[in-house]
Design a protein around this motif. Sequence first.
Motif, PDB file in Angstrom:
ATOM      1  N   PRO A   1       4.281   0.977  -7.908  1.00  9.09           N
ATOM      2  CA  PRO A   1       5.396   1.715  -8.504  1.00  9.09           C
ATOM      3  C   PRO A   1       4.917   2.848  -9.408  1.00  9.09           C
ATOM      4  O   PRO A   1       3.818   2.808  -9.949  1.00  9.09           O
ATOM      5  CB  PRO A   1       6.138   0.649  -9.314  1.00  9.09           C
ATOM      6  CG  PRO A   1       5.098  -0.372  -9.634  1.00  9.09           C
ATOM      7  CD  PRO A   1       4.177  -0.394  -8.448  1.00  9.09           C
ATOM      8  N   THR A   2       5.766   3.841  -9.560  1.00  6.70           N
ATOM      9  CA  THR A   2       5.449   4.940 -10.449  1.00  6.70           C
ATOM     10  C   THR A   2       5.714   4.525 -11.898  1.00  6.70           C
ATOM     11  O   THR A   2       6.449   3.564 -12.167  1.00  6.70           O
ATOM     12  CB  THR A   2       6.294   6.184 -10.139  1.00  6.70           C
ATOM     13  OG1 THR A   2       7.657   5.920 -10.492  1.00  6.70           O
ATOM     14  CG2 THR A   2       6.212   6.545  -8.664  1.00  6.70           C
TER      15      THR A   2
ATOM     16  N   THR B   1      -0.238   5.145  -1.464  1.00 10.23           N
ATOM     17  CA  THR B   1      -0.163   3.815  -2.103  1.00 10.23           C
ATOM     18  C   THR B   1       1.304   3.469  -2.354  1.00 10.23           C
ATOM     19  O   THR B   1       1.733   3.318  -3.502  1.00 10.23           O
ATOM     20  CB  THR B   1      -0.942   3.798  -3.434  1.00 10.23           C
ATOM     21  OG1 THR B   1      -0.446   4.867  -4.272  1.00 10.23           O
ATOM     22  CG2 THR B   1      -2.433   3.984  -3.212  1.00 10.23           C
ATOM     23  N   PRO B   2       2.086   3.316  -1.298  1.00  7.12           N
ATOM     24  CA  PRO B   2       3.536   3.138  -1.467  1.00  7.12           C
ATOM     25  C   PRO B   2       3.925   1.822  -2.133  1.00  7.12           C
ATOM     26  O   PRO B   2       5.064   1.684  -2.599  1.00  7.12           O
ATOM     27  CB  PRO B   2       4.053   3.194  -0.026  1.00  7.12           C
ATOM     28  CG  PRO B   2       2.894   2.759   0.816  1.00  7.12           C
ATOM     29  CD  PRO B   2       1.689   3.322   0.124  1.00  7.12           C
ATOM     30  N   ASP B   3       2.997   0.862  -2.213  1.00  2.54           N
ATOM     31  CA  ASP B   3       3.311  -0.428  -2.820  1.00  2.54           C
ATOM     32  C   ASP B   3       3.177  -0.421  -4.342  1.00  2.54           C
ATOM     33  O   ASP B   3       3.591  -1.380  -5.007  1.00  2.54           O
ATOM     34  CB  ASP B   3       2.402  -1.516  -2.239  1.00  2.54           C
ATOM     35  CG  ASP B   3       0.921  -1.196  -2.425  1.00  2.54           C
ATOM     36  OD1 ASP B   3       0.559  -0.008  -2.299  1.00  2.54           O
ATOM     37  OD2 ASP B   3       0.133  -2.123  -2.688  1.00  2.54           O
TER      38      ASP B   3
ATOM     39  N   ARG C   1       7.027   7.549  -5.210  1.00  5.04           N
ATOM     40  CA  ARG C   1       5.936   6.708  -4.728  1.00  5.04           C
ATOM     41  C   ARG C   1       4.916   7.571  -3.981  1.00  5.04           C
ATOM     42  O   ARG C   1       5.268   8.366  -3.118  1.00  5.04           O
ATOM     43  CB  ARG C   1       6.472   5.622  -3.793  1.00  5.04           C
ATOM     44  CG  ARG C   1       7.365   4.576  -4.473  1.00  5.04           C
ATOM     45  CD  ARG C   1       6.570   3.509  -5.149  1.00  5.04           C
ATOM     46  NE  ARG C   1       7.421   2.539  -5.838  1.00  5.04           N
ATOM     47  CZ  ARG C   1       7.464   1.235  -5.539  1.00  5.04           C
ATOM     48  NH1 ARG C   1       6.716   0.741  -4.565  1.00  5.04           N
ATOM     49  NH2 ARG C   1       8.246   0.435  -6.230  1.00  5.04           N
ATOM     50  N   TYR C   2       3.659   7.394  -4.320  1.00  2.80           N
ATOM     51  CA  TYR C   2       2.589   8.157  -3.684  1.00  2.80           C
ATOM     52  C   TYR C   2       2.431   7.637  -2.262  1.00  2.80           C
ATOM     53  O   TYR C   2       2.294   6.428  -2.047  1.00  2.80           O
ATOM     54  CB  TYR C   2       1.298   7.985  -4.484  1.00  2.80           C
ATOM     55  CG  TYR C   2       0.158   8.878  -4.065  1.00  2.80           C
ATOM     56  CD1 TYR C   2       0.362  10.217  -3.770  1.00  2.80           C
ATOM     57  CD2 TYR C   2      -1.147   8.382  -3.999  1.00  2.80           C
ATOM     58  CE1 TYR C   2      -0.687  11.037  -3.412  1.00  2.80           C
ATOM     59  CE2 TYR C   2      -2.202   9.196  -3.641  1.00  2.80           C
ATOM     60  CZ  TYR C   2      -1.971  10.525  -3.348  1.00  2.80           C
ATOM     61  OH  TYR C   2      -3.023  11.328  -2.991  1.00  2.80           O
ATOM     62  N   LYS C   3       2.441   8.531  -1.296  1.00  2.80           N
ATOM     63  CA  LYS C   3       2.492   8.103   0.107  1.00  2.80           C
ATOM     64  C   LYS C   3       1.257   7.325   0.538  1.00  2.80           C
ATOM     65  O   LYS C   3       1.310   6.555   1.498  1.00  2.80           O
ATOM     66  CB  LYS C   3       2.700   9.303   1.028  1.00  2.80           C
ATOM     67  CG  LYS C   3       1.538  10.255   1.157  1.00  2.80           C
ATOM     68  CD  LYS C   3       1.880  11.375   2.131  1.00  2.80           C
ATOM     69  CE  LYS C   3       0.712  12.301   2.396  1.00  2.80           C
ATOM     70  NZ  LYS C   3       1.052  13.361   3.358  1.00  2.80           N
TER      71      LYS C   3
ATOM     72  N   GLU D   1       9.420   5.055 -12.651  1.00  7.84           N
ATOM     73  CA  GLU D   1      10.244   3.906 -12.260  1.00  7.84           C
ATOM     74  C   GLU D   1      10.266   2.824 -13.334  1.00  7.84           C
ATOM     75  O   GLU D   1      11.246   2.088 -13.479  1.00  7.84           O
ATOM     76  CB  GLU D   1       9.696   3.270 -10.980  1.00  7.84           C
ATOM     77  CG  GLU D   1       9.924   4.008  -9.694  1.00  7.84           C
ATOM     78  CD  GLU D   1       9.316   3.247  -8.530  1.00  7.84           C
ATOM     79  OE1 GLU D   1       9.888   2.193  -8.155  1.00  7.84           O
ATOM     80  OE2 GLU D   1       8.272   3.673  -8.003  1.00  7.84           O
TER      81      GLU D   1
END
Length: 320
Positions: free
Chosen positions: A233-234, A229-231, A225-227, A237
């Motif tokens: 998903p990659t 934009t943690p909400d 997860r990009y710090k 994932e």
Amino acid sequence: MITRRLILGGARSLPQAQIVRADSFPNGPFRIIVPFGPGSATDQAARHVAEGLNRIFGVAAVVENKPGANGAIAADVAAKSKPDGQTIFVCSNTAAASNVALMKTLPYDPLVDFDPITIIGTAPVFMIVNPKVEARSASEFVALCKRLPGKINFGSGSASTRISGELLKAKAGIDMVHVPYKSTPLALQDTMSGHVQMCFADPVTSLPQVKAGTVRCLGVGNRGRYKLTPDIPTLIEQGIPDFELMTWTGVMMPAGVQTAVFATLREAVVKIISEPTYVERQAQGGSEITPCTSEEMRRIQVAEINLYREMMKIAGIEPE
């Protein structure tokens, strides 16, 4: 991915010392060449650098947007400019590295015709769709493409975003039609309007539109997860294996600039991009400020050329 490890491993906070000017420099206005149109992440960074150079040196700094040919037009102009420190190339990884893998012939060599100053910002690619697309996740988008082979269009405005789309096709086993644009904002604009259904874009360009709801982000091309934009998903994932592609913005000068002039300008650029207000503004837009040494930037360029050659083989793309 090797590019991400090199970039984040080389990032550091460099000292903001008083700028020590080289004798008789600058002796005129700065010319800042940008390979993409207004509003792109590269353009935004260039305009901040221009404002900072004007403030530090007290001379004009003029931004020239020269979009087209994946940045090769602007790079060629910058490479052939006089190496006096007055011309600066604010570029993306497309012009600085990946074009070598993507294009059969280039009018410039990014490893020979330029001296790297520093990388000034990095971010993963975002997978963006028009809000009317019937997919709320990357896996749903893949399923949609499999139901409608060859009916979904994706736009790209750079080598990074082109490779991202082609890599998705290869890894997910789907068929999409590529639509090229001169810059990422143009591809994003047509995604918003529905002329194309999907594009990959850097967060600096696309995150404001995601927040406004004019486009939807289905996933981030990052290992975790990009710090910023943690909400979101990659893509990994969501079942797209090993999908990690970074975009970055850097600063270079035509090769052969006098050592003292190069050192003066490099010190100024690092000072400008390390200003807290700029760091915070870029973070809000989804980009991390990652200054590095000139030697580190050159290693990143070489690594990215090799990486994109590998990615093109995976995606089944021949140089154009």
